[in-house]
Write a protein that holds these residues in place. Structure first.
Motif: not given
Length: 654
Positions: A538-542, A551-554, A557-560
């Motif tokens: 659950s730590s990342m979203l693609v 794009l791969l997000w944290g 933090t919502g950062r790329t």
């Protein structure tokens, strides 16, 4: 000693007979697979069917190549692959030794029928080949396209000459030689033209159609020509078949009865009967002398008679090619796993069951096919609100054409949810029954997702909202509102605390599931979002969208974290591997596998002819399934060597 040798010989015969897999005869899933693939489900889209002159073989052209069948038994003999795009037309040479094929890849190819070897390739520039035909003597081959009619010397592949294209600027859709080989007929935009082969001169123009002429055929005696196609400037009028007197160009009669386009016509060998196939899902048989309709076969569109005239082969919307007794109308054989479609997107969605034993594939007609992965067999089909009878009983998605339909197993594997036609339908897999349908008034469901505990269903809605439903009762638990544009993708985090949604406005929104509060928005895409997937922890979203960017997000933090891809083709689907080590993306230019933590491209899988609409990992991360607009599903084996072998050659595209 002689007795011993006999028994050894006898046992060897048994081993050869029963232990060696009959791949070329029966198991089509293993034929001519691309490198790295372990199985193919589905045979693709049918475009044309043709009998060999001796009636022994039946060739079925389509989106991935040309399937060759034993016409008597219906067994698969071969799959001819080499074209890099859909095959539109095929023609056997009169002696049956060669097969010609024309494709959207701008080439005509010649094949040796007995071996399946490709003999030669005739490149046509950048022009779709709509029709090919051998002359009666077999010395000449003609092809029809937007550029006009080309004639080739069959034995050498030398170009002889080109006849003028349709003067109204449209493509040539169909060509055929007269039985004596002296004339050519071509169907184009609103007219049929007759040509003198020896000089290339146009003899006459037959007018009467109001749209594209998709099929032309001479009667066996050469005195009559039949033509059919799309009627009306917008193609909205019912299709008709015109019968013409070849010597004068006079119209003899018009055959009416179809409600859709005429896609194929064929005379019986004795010239007494004409078959016409339409996208209204019917084949009609007509008496040529009177124009009377003899019989209607429902569900099919493509037509061809066997050389003896006793059998009619048809291809249809029920994913089959059927062989019929012309006299009685009895179905003789059914060749399964084909797919007939017109300007649609083939297989829209694929999904592995949680235990990895079963694979779902959803076609763009809304039907769901269920496959056994180990045995590579089709188990059953779900259509509409009920399943079709099981096998053995009774006998194209980018901006402006968004292949949105999806299908998923519940976490326990007992249920599946399918999304099509603007609503979501829940099925009980173990009990083989429909449970309920989820709808939203005045809006459409464009994406669906189970919660990790299997108790909640989430639906992305065309009005920009997200609905959460209780699975057991169908009750609406909560409605999330954050935008006004369609929500095309949603995904629960594996820990169940966050829901991600992607919309046509290019914005990703993260929601707290327990409260419905919006946590943050992720901005980085320049066009609509098509697919989202959380990492297993659950730590990342693609995310991927129509802008061709992955794009791969944290999530904290919502950062790329990484920009995995930028391209010109929209991203059809994304998936995290269950072990979290890889991300798969599917698009028009291929299937790509990315290393999660570095963002490095590991592998590009090739083999689909069309756009890749959906990808899904097996639960142990050992397999990847891909569904394509070519109407097939490929299952790829993800061995360590396969993942680390960097092959960046893109898939062939439509």
């Amino acid at each position: 000693m002689n007795g011993t040798r006999f028994w050894i010989f006898f046992m060897l015969i048994l081993v050869v007979t029963f232990c060696v897999p009959a791949v070329f005869a029966e198991d089509y899933t293993q034929l001519n697979l691309p490198e790295g693939a372990k199985a193919r489900f589905g045979k693709g889209i049918i475009t044309e069917i043709e009998y060999s002159p001796d009636g022994v073989r039946l060739a079925v052209a389509g989106s991935i190549g040309i399937w060759i069948y034993d016409a008597q038994t219906g067994k698969v003999l071969d799959l001819l692959r080499g074209h890099t795009n859909q095959v539109n037309s095929i023609s056997f040479s009169p002696d049956g030794r060669m097969l010609a094929s024309g494709s959207n890849d701008s080439s005509v190819r010649l094949w040796e029928v007995s071996t399946g070897n490709q003999l030669s390739t005739l490149i046509m520039g950048r022009d779709w080949i709509n029709s090919v035909c051998f002359s009666p003597g077999g010395r000449t081959l003609t092809s029809g396209s937007r550029a006009g009619l080309r004639l080739w010397e069959a034995s050498t592949g030398n170009h002889l000459y080109t006849l003028a294209a349709d003067r109204r600027g449209g493509r040539i859709y169909s060509v055929c030689f007269s039985p004596d080989g002296q004339m050519l007929a071509s169907g184009g935009n609103g007219s049929v033209r007759l040509w003198e082969v020896s000089t290339g001169n146009q003899l006459r123009t037959l007018t009467g159609h109001t749209g594209e002429v998709r099929s032309v055929a001479f009667s066996p005696d050469g005195q009559t020509l039949a033509s059919g196609g799309i009627e009306g400037e917008e193609g909205l009028d019912p299709g008709v078949v015109h019968l013409w007197e070849v010597s004068t160009g006079n119209q003899l009669r018009t055959l009416r009865g179809h409600t859709g386009w005429i896609l194929g016509i064929a005379f019986s060998p004795d010239g007494r009967t004409l078959a016409s196939g339409s996208n209204d899902s019917s084949v009609r048989l007509w008496e040529v002398s009177t124009g009377n309709q003899l019989r209607t076969l429902t569900g099919h569109t493509s037509v061809t008679f066997s050389p003896d005239g006793h059998t009619l082969a048809t291809g249809g919307d029920d994913h089959t090619v059927r062989l019929w007794d012309v006299k009685t109308g009895k179905n003789l054989h059914t060749l399964t796993e084909h797919f007939v479609t017109v300007w649609r997107s083939g297989v829209d969605a694929v999904a592995f069951s949680p235990n990895g034993r079963t694979l779902l594939s959803q076609n763009d007609d809304g039907s769901i096919r269920v496959w056994d992965v180990a045995t590579r067999t089709h188990l059953y089909t779900i259509t509409g609100q009920s399943r079709n009878q099981r096998i053995g009983n009774d006998d194209w998605p980018w901006p402006g054409n968004r292949g949105e339909w999806s299908v998923y197993f519940s976490p326990d594997g007992d249920m599946l949810i399918s999304e099509s036609n603007g609503h979501a339908t829940l099925w009980d897999v173990s009990r083989d029954r429909h449970i309920r349908t989820f709808r939203v008034d005045l809006s459409q469901v464009h994406s669906v997702c189970f919660s990790p505990d299997g108790r909640t269903l989430s639906g992305g809605i065309s009005n920009g909202s997200i609905h959460l439903w209780e699975i057991t009762t169908g009750k609406t638990l909560r409605i999330l509102k954050g935008g006004t544009e369609s929500v095309n993708s949603i995904s629960f985090s594996p820990n169940g605390s966050v829901l991600a949604s992607g919309s046509d406005d290019g914005i990703i929104r993260l929601w707290e599931v327990s409260t419905g509060n919006q946590l943050r928005t992720l901005r980085g895409h320049t066009e609509g979002i098509k697919s989202l997937s959380f990492s297993p922890d659950s730590s990342m979203l693609v995310s991927g969208g129509w802008d061709g960017t992955v794009l791969l997000w944290g999530t904290a933090t919502g950062r790329t974290l990484h920009i995995l891809a930028t391209g010109i083709y929209g991203i059809g689907s994304l998936a995290f591997s269950p072990d979290g080590q890889a991300i798969a993306s599917g698009s028009r230019d291929g299937i790509r596998l990315w290393e999660t933590h570095t963002g490095k491209l590991q592998r590009t899988f090739t083999g689909h002819i069309g756009s890749v609409n959906s990808v899904s990992f097996s639960s142990d991360s050992s397999m990847l399934a891909s569904g394509s607009s070519d109407g097939t599903v490929l299952v790829w084996e993800l061995t360590p060597d396969a993942i680390t072998n960097n092959n960046t050659r893109p898939d062939s595209v439509e």
